[in-house]
Every structure is written in structure tokens, then in C-alpha cells.
Design a protein around this motif. Structure first.
Motif, PDB file in Angstrom:
ATOM      1  N   PHE A  67      10.516  15.045   6.440  1.00 57.51           N
ATOM      2  CA  PHE A  67       9.061  14.912   6.618  1.00 57.51           C
ATOM      3  C   PHE A  67       8.674  13.442   6.795  1.00 57.51           C
ATOM      4  CE2 PHE A  67       9.015  18.858   3.735  1.00 57.51           C
ATOM      5  CZ  PHE A  67       9.184  19.696   4.831  1.00 57.51           C
ATOM      6  N   VAL A  68       9.402  12.567   6.093  1.00 53.00           N
ATOM      7  CA  VAL A  68       9.132  11.129   6.254  1.00 53.00           C
ATOM      8  C   VAL A  68       9.508  10.718   7.681  1.00 53.00           C
ATOM      9  CG1 VAL A  68       9.578   8.805   5.374  1.00 53.00           C
ATOM     10  CG2 VAL A  68       9.588  10.736   3.793  1.00 53.00           C
ATOM     11  N   ALA A 124      -2.206  11.809   0.361  1.00 55.54           N
ATOM     12  CA  ALA A 124      -2.595  12.662   1.502  1.00 55.54           C
ATOM     13  C   ALA A 124      -1.610  13.818   1.622  1.00 55.54           C
ATOM     14  CB  ALA A 124      -2.643  11.841   2.786  1.00 55.54           C
ATOM     15  N   ALA A 125      -1.357  14.482   0.491  1.00 55.32           N
ATOM     16  CA  ALA A 125      -0.496  15.678   0.505  1.00 55.32           C
ATOM     17  C   ALA A 125      -1.369  16.889   0.826  1.00 55.32           C
ATOM     18  CB  ALA A 125       0.195  15.832  -0.839  1.00 55.32           C
ATOM     19  N   THR A 126      -0.738  18.029   0.920  1.00 56.04           N
ATOM     20  CA  THR A 126      -1.407  19.289   1.291  1.00 56.04           C
ATOM     21  C   THR A 126      -2.668  19.536   0.439  1.00 56.04           C
ATOM     22  OG1 THR A 126       0.853  20.010   1.635  1.00 56.04           O
ATOM     23  CG2 THR A 126      -0.827  21.720   1.724  1.00 56.04           C
ATOM     24  N   ASP A 180       7.153  11.227   1.082  1.00 58.80           N
ATOM     25  CA  ASP A 180       6.978  12.691   1.195  1.00 58.80           C
ATOM     26  C   ASP A 180       8.108  13.326   0.394  1.00 58.80           C
ATOM     27  OD1 ASP A 180       6.504  15.447   2.230  1.00 58.80           O
ATOM     28  OD2 ASP A 180       5.262  14.435   3.699  1.00 58.80           O
ATOM     29  N   ILE A 181       8.078  14.653   0.240  1.00 61.63           N
ATOM     30  CA  ILE A 181       9.085  15.257  -0.639  1.00 61.63           C
ATOM     31  C   ILE A 181      10.481  15.301  -0.019  1.00 61.63           C
ATOM     32  CG2 ILE A 181       7.912  16.613  -2.425  1.00 61.63           C
ATOM     33  CD1 ILE A 181       7.419  18.777  -0.430  1.00 61.63           C
ATOM     34  N   PHE A 236       0.856  -1.183   0.000  1.00 60.04           N
ATOM     35  CA  PHE A 236       0.000   0.000   0.000  1.00 60.04           C
ATOM     36  C   PHE A 236       0.892   1.233   0.000  1.00 60.04           C
ATOM     37  CE2 PHE A 236      -2.498   3.093   2.517  1.00 60.04           C
ATOM     38  CZ  PHE A 236      -3.736   3.036   1.875  1.00 60.04           C
ATOM     39  N   GLY A 237       0.609   2.189  -0.871  1.00 62.61           N
ATOM     40  CA  GLY A 237       1.419   3.408  -0.947  1.00 62.61           C
ATOM     41  C   GLY A 237       0.689   4.602  -0.362  1.00 62.61           C
ATOM     42  N   VAL A 238       1.429   5.476   0.326  1.00 60.27           N
ATOM     43  CA  VAL A 238       0.854   6.717   0.858  1.00 60.27           C
ATOM     44  C   VAL A 238       1.734   7.880   0.410  1.00 60.27           C
ATOM     45  CG1 VAL A 238       0.104   7.971   2.920  1.00 60.27           C
ATOM     46  CG2 VAL A 238       0.073   5.485   2.927  1.00 60.27           C
ATOM     47  N   ILE A 239       1.110   8.882  -0.191  1.00 59.79           N
ATOM     48  CA  ILE A 239       1.828  10.098  -0.593  1.00 59.79           C
ATOM     49  C   ILE A 239       1.529  11.189   0.425  1.00 59.79           C
ATOM     50  CG2 ILE A 239       2.078  11.868  -2.393  1.00 59.79           C
ATOM     51  CD1 ILE A 239       2.947   9.172  -3.422  1.00 59.79           C
ATOM     52  N   GLY A 240       2.586  11.731   1.050  1.00 58.35           N
ATOM     53  CA  GLY A 240       2.392  12.729   2.112  1.00 58.35           C
ATOM     54  C   GLY A 240       2.495  12.029   3.449  1.00 58.35           C
ATOM     55  N   ALA A 241       3.471  12.475   4.277  1.00 53.13           N
ATOM     56  CA  ALA A 241       3.669  11.822   5.583  1.00 53.13           C
ATOM     57  C   ALA A 241       3.326  12.783   6.716  1.00 53.13           C
ATOM     58  CB  ALA A 241       5.105  11.329   5.700  1.00 53.13           C
TER      59      ALA A 241
END
Ligand SMILES: CC(=O)CC(=O)SCCNC(=O)CCNC(=O)[C@H](O)C(C)(C)COP(=O)(O)OP(=O)(O)OC[C@H]1O[C@@H](n2cnc3c(N)ncnc32)[C@H](O)[C@@H]1OP(=O)(O)O
Ligand SMILES: NC(=O)C1=CN([C@@H]2O[C@H](COP(=O)(O)OP(=O)(O)OC[C@H]3O[C@@H](n4cnc5c(N)ncnc54)[C@H](OP(=O)(O)O)[C@@H]3O)[C@@H](O)[C@H]2O)C=CC1
Length: 282
Positions: A38-39, A89-91, A33-34, A6-11
Motif C-alpha cells: 500500500f505504501v 488519513a486511514a479508512t 500504511d499497514i 511530517f507524518g501521514v498515516i494511510g497511503a
């Protein structure tokens, strides 16, 4: 297709919570995350939650190590190539989400479902950025993710029944109760919640009450677990403003105009708990 990774974008606060519940359900997780910092912050948030659970005797150190071991850090969106389902789940910024979905569409295998945790941006608009609109869906978790039971599942105009069913079942696998919403700005949750919070900010702006009085009235008078200003600080005032802007732009109705005081706080960088100051100081 069985979902294993499972992948999540934005930590941030939501992304780290989503990664946590996915890992707790037994999935391997890639948390992106970028920047590495942040990760790392996302990992720390999850660790803190587990440490509290260990203190309370709800989890062992071995279980913590096992679940944490299932989460892999990432700062390259191409790491999503190995995932079977992704939630972004980014900004809360439409242009940013459009960019991310274009990149995810390139990076992920064609059969992979791309979900967004957006609080308010219509799913159909996000889906149109990809060549797989039938595989794009809203999977809207509530804050704090590990505790709140709801996942709002939003079908875009092109979302297939198969995508909807898989997302619904995944929400249940995460121990959540899904509820279906149509694809209109703010969906159900923020169509109702955010005007209430915005009105609480207007009450403060007009001097109807102090921050404490406004929160006390809603807590003790309406049995809300948190007053609306405390809740706004938990959500993030930038996110609250972004949601009000989406409602206002989407419906072109003045009843959704964001309170000028909310905008002033955001412009000052007073975003709530995450920056140490919002309507309250932390
Ligand atoms: C903006 C959007 O798009 C959508 C949204 O998410 S809107 C926001 C939705 N969320 C809400 O409305 C939250 C409203 N607030 C609440 O429900 C509650 O205040 C709360 C669940 C956050 C905290 O509950 P509480 O009863 O006030 O505090 P507390 O007793 O400390 O917490 C209850 C449990 O949750 C745990 N907990 C609370 N917050 C936690 C956190 N951030 N991390 C880890 N654990 C936490 C506590 O340890 C406690 O666990 P035990 O029962 O095992 O002891
Ligand atoms: N807060 C809440 O209560 C809820 C929020 N949501 C939604 O969830 C999403 C995230 O909100 P939340 O977690 O609160 O916000 P946060 O600000 O806590 O986290 C957002 C994270 O996304 C990162 N980010 C920005 N751009 C990218 C990118 N290109 N690639 C990867 N990561 C990126 C941010 O990095 P940086 O810090 O550098 O910007 C930050 O770490 C929003 O869409 C929001 O509307 C949904 C339900 C509840």
C-alpha cells in the motif's frame, strides 16, 4: 516548535496526496500504511502526478527526485516517533481511527499535534482516545489533494488555540486556503456535499434518470466540474456510505438516511475508481 518532519498515516488516495503536498512544501515526510504494497502504491500515485507535471514542463526530473527523496516509507506506526506533526488519513471507520489515535498517542512526543483527515467523524470523539485532546484537530483535505485549494480545519471541543493556529499556518504553507468548521458530523463540506450525492443516488434508484442524465444535468445545468455520480466514484462509495452513516447516526434525522442502492454497490465491492467499478466502469 518548528515543523520539519511530517507524518501521514494511510497511503491511499488522500494520504499519498497529503504526503505529496507536504514534501512539495519542503518538509521531510514519513508515509505509513499497514502493508508495504500500500505504501508502494502511494509512491506510484505521487510519481504519476510528477511525471505528468514533467511532461507539461511544470517540473524537472531533478525537482521530482528531490521531492520524492524527502518521503520515507513506513509500515510501523512507531516510526512516527521522529515526526513533529501527524495527519491520519486511514479508512473512514471510527473504531479503526480510535485504535490509530491510541497508538499515535503512545508513539509520538507529547508536544506533537495529531490531525485527522476524517470526512465526517467528530474530532472530539477521536481526541478523547488520547491523553492530549488539546493537540488533536481536524485537517480535512479535498480530493484530489494536490489540486484542490481547500483545507477544512475543525476544532474539537478541547482543541487549543495554539493547535488551531499551527494547523492553519501549516495549511497555508501547503499552498491551501483554510476554512474553519465547528465539530459536528460531516463538518461543513460533507454536511452539504454528501446529501447532494446521496440524493443523486436516490434519483438513479427511483429511475428519475440514467447515470449519464443525472451527471449531465448537474454538470451543464449547475456548472459542477463533475456530475455527482462521477464525483462519488472519485471519492469512493465506501467513504460516501460511511459519511452518510455518520450524519444519520449523529443527527438521528431521516433526511440523512443512506440510499439503499449506495449500500448495495458497496456490499458488491463496487467502490468506484479505486476498484474499477462504481456507478461507472473504469
Ligand atoms: C469526501 C470529502 O471528505 C471531501 C472531498 O474531497 S469531496 C471531493 C472534492 N473534490 C471535487 O469536488 C472535485 C470535483 N472535480 C474537479 O474539480 C475537477 O473535475 C478536477 C480538478 C478533478 C479535474 O479538473 P478537470 O478540469 O475536469 O480536468 P483536467 O483539465 O484534466 O484537470 C485540471 C488540471 O488538474 C490536473 N489533474 C486533474 N486530476 C488530476 C489527478 N488526479 N492527478 C494529477 N493531476 C490532475 C490536470 O492535469 C490539469 O492540469 P493542467 O491545468 O496543468 O493541465
Ligand atoms: N476519498 C475522498 O475523496 C476523501 C477522503 N477523506 C478521508 O480520508 C481518509 C482516507 O480516505 P481515502 O484515502 O479516500 O481512502 P483509501 O481507501 O484510498 O485509503 C485508506 C488507506 O488507509 C489504509 N489503512 C487502513 N488501516 C490502516 C492502519 N491501521 N494504519 C495505516 N493505514 C491504514 C488503507 O489500507 P487498506 O487498503 O488495507 O484498507 C488504505 O491504504 C478517510 O477518513 C476519508 O473519509 C477526506 C477527504 C476526501
Amino acid at each position: 516548535m518548528e515543523i520539519q518532519t511530517f507524518g501521514v498515516i494511510g497511503a491511499g488516495q488522500m494520504g499519498s496526496g497529503i504526503a505529496q503536498v507536504a514534501a512539495m512544501s519542503g518538509l521531510n515526510v514519513v508515509m505509513n500504511d499497514i502493508q508495504e504494497a500500500f505504501v508502494d502504491r502511494g509512491f506510484k500515485t505521487i510519481e504519476k502526478f510528477f511525471d505528468r507535471s514533467i511532461e507539461k514542463g511544470k517540473m524537472t526530473a531533478e525537482q521530482k527526485a528531490e521531492v520524492m527523496g524527502r518521503i520515507k516509507p513506513s509500515t510501523d506506526i512507531n516510526d512516527m516517533a521522529g515526526t513533529d506533526f501527524v495527519v491520519e488519513a486511514a479508512t473512514e471507520n471510527e473504531a479503526l481511527k480510535f485504535e490509530i489515535f491510541k497508538m499515535l498517542d503512545q508513539a509520538c512526543r507529547p508536544e506533537v499535534i495529531l490531525g485527522s483527515n476524517t470526512s465526517s467523524i467528530p474530532i472530539g470523539r477521536i481526541a478523547a482516545q488520547t491523553k492530549r485532546p488539546e493537540k488533536v484537530i481536524g485537517m480535512h483535505f479535498m480530493n484530489p489533494v494536490p489540486i484542490m485549494k481547500l483545507v477544512e480545519v475543525i476544532r474539537g471541543i478541547a482543541t487549543s488555540d495554539e493547535t488551531f493556529q499551527i494547523t492553519w499556518q501549516l495549511s497555508e504553507k501547503f499552498g491551501k486556503t483554510p476554512a474553519e468548521s465547528s465539530d459536528y458530523p460531516g463538518f461543513i463540506a460533507n454536511r452539504i456535499l454528501m446529501p447532494m450525492i446521496n440524493e443523486a443516488v436516490f434519483a438513479l434508484y427511483h429511475g428519475v434518470g440514467t447515470r449519464e442524465a443525472i451527471d449531465t444535468v448537474m454538470k451543464l445545468g449547475m456548472n459542477h466540474p463533475m456530475g455527482p455520480l462521477t464525483l462519488a466514484d472519485l471519492i469512493g462509495l465506501d467513504t460516501c456510505l460511511a459519511i452518510m452513516e455518520t450524519l444519520y447516526d449523529g443527527f438521528k434525522d431521516s433526511k440523512y438516511r443512506p440510499c439503499p442502492l449506495l449500500r448495495k454497490y458497496v456490499e458488491a465491492g463496487w467502490l468506484g475508481r479505486k476498484t474499477g467499478r462504481g456507478f461507472y466502469e473504469y
